[in-house]
Design an enzyme around this catalytic site. Structure first.
Site, PDB file in Angstrom:
ATOM      1  CB  SER A   6      54.963  60.814  64.226  1.00 15.21           C
ATOM      2  OG  SER A   6      53.705  61.455  64.872  1.00 15.21           O
ATOM      3  CG  HIS A  31      58.646  62.874  64.429  1.00 15.76           C
ATOM      4  ND1 HIS A  31      59.865  63.703  63.321  1.00 15.76           N
ATOM      5  CD2 HIS A  31      57.181  63.680  63.916  1.00 15.76           C
ATOM      6  CE1 HIS A  31      58.473  64.776  63.563  1.00 15.76           C
ATOM      7  NE2 HIS A  31      57.597  64.326  63.451  1.00 15.76           N
ATOM      8  CG  ASP A  33      54.289  65.278  65.271  1.00 15.03           C
ATOM      9  OD1 ASP A  33      54.777  65.692  64.096  1.00 15.03           O
ATOM     10  OD2 ASP A  33      54.012  63.831  64.576  1.00 15.03           O
ATOM     11  CG  MET A  35      50.417  69.398  65.509  1.00 14.49           C
ATOM     12  SD  MET A  35      48.929  68.513  65.170  1.00 14.49           S
ATOM     13  CE  MET A  35      50.111  67.373  64.760  1.00 14.49           C
ATOM     14  CG  HIS A  64      57.906  68.520  63.341  1.00 11.30           C
ATOM     15  ND1 HIS A  64      57.000  68.068  62.637  1.00 11.30           N
ATOM     16  CD2 HIS A  64      57.879  69.173  62.752  1.00 11.30           C
ATOM     17  CE1 HIS A  64      56.359  68.740  61.581  1.00 11.30           C
ATOM     18  NE2 HIS A  64      56.653  70.010  61.519  1.00 11.30           N
ATOM     19  CG  MET A  66      54.179  71.349  63.391  1.00  9.72           C
ATOM     20  SD  MET A  66      53.235  69.818  62.734  1.00  9.72           S
ATOM     21  CE  MET A  66      53.536  68.466  63.700  1.00  9.72           C
ATOM     22  CG  MET A 135      56.106  69.245  56.744  1.00 13.05           C
ATOM     23  SD  MET A 135      56.289  68.475  58.205  1.00 13.05           S
ATOM     24  CE  MET A 135      55.067  68.168  57.762  1.00 13.05           C
ATOM     25  CG  ASP A 173      56.673  64.722  60.043  1.00 14.40           C
ATOM     26  OD1 ASP A 173      55.971  63.570  59.709  1.00 14.40           O
ATOM     27  OD2 ASP A 173      56.711  65.700  60.444  1.00 14.40           O
TER      28      ASP A 173
END
Ligand code: DX5
Ligand code: ZN
Length: 216
Positions: A6, A31, A33, A35, A64, A66, A135, A173
């Protein structure tokens, strides 16, 4: 074990090079992330940043999301070069439509669940998705401790996937290191995301190889 470093723990001033580095060191996926500061309390980066680092590697991008109501942004992430787009069960009221749009757009689709979400809530989607992301920390930040209790969800998923001969992959994760990867491996995980334990390691190549040693 397949490993997805990540970039949340990478040097953001040199993201292209950071992605290249883990690719050469054996990463199976990158990966990413995303957000929004609403679904999770932190803000990271969006589709523009992902598009700009796409040329630095041919390793698949595991995105991913979020973010609240991710359906609004699926096209942006498809255009940015996402290979897998994972949305949160808790964040999207139009889950079926979003799954369809991701797949029609040519990407693989994942559904993720937070630690408090019941694993039974995702079972009905297994035939239609490519990945389930369990998660193992509260989403939002890197560097937290692995919640081993989440392995009961993994075991339920492993059993359901194998029983029905689905091809859905199980990813975890949060808090993955050389010890917790073994717990995940035993429970039946296919892919481990690892931020801190890869990017903060003195020897990135060695860190990834050690995690991958938990062979499936
Ligand atoms: C947390 C993110 C993770 C995070 C993992 O919300 O989804 O991908 O980067 O970081 P580590 O491996 O440090 O727990
Ligand atoms: Zn993540």
């Amino acid at each position: 074990m397949k490993i997805a470093p990540s970039v949340l723990s990478a040097d953001f001033a040199n993201l292209g090079r950071e992605v290249e580095k883990v690719s050469l060191a054996g990463a199976d996926y990158i990966h990413l992330d995303v957000m929004d500061g609403i679904f999770v309390p932190n803000i990271s980066f969006g589709a523009g940043v992902i598009k700009s680092i796409r040329p630095y590697t041919s390793v698949p991008f595991d995105v991913h999301l979020m973010i609240e109501k991710p359906r609004r942004y699926i096209n942006d992430f498809l255009n940015a070069g996402a290979d897998i787009i994972t949305i949160h069960k808790e964040a999207e009221p139009e889950l079926d439509k979003t799954i369809r749009e991701i797949k029609l757009g040519g990407a693989r689709c994942g559904i993720s669940i937070k630690p408090a979400t019941d694993v039974n809530d995702v079972l009905e989607y297994l035939p239609f998705i490519d990945l389930v992301l369990v998660m193992t920390v509260e989403p939002g930040f890197g560097g937290q401790s692995f919640i081993a209790d989440m392995m009961s969800k993994v075991r339920v998923l492993r059993n359901e996937i194998d029983k029905n001969a689905f091809s859905t992959l199980i990813e975890v994760d949060g808090g993955i290191d050389s010890n917790t990867v073994k717990i995940a491996e035993k429970a039946g995980v296919d892919i481990c995301v690892a931020g801190t334990s890869v990017y903060k390691a003195a020897d990135v190549k060695k860190a990834i190889s050690t995690l991958k040693l938990s062979q499936k």
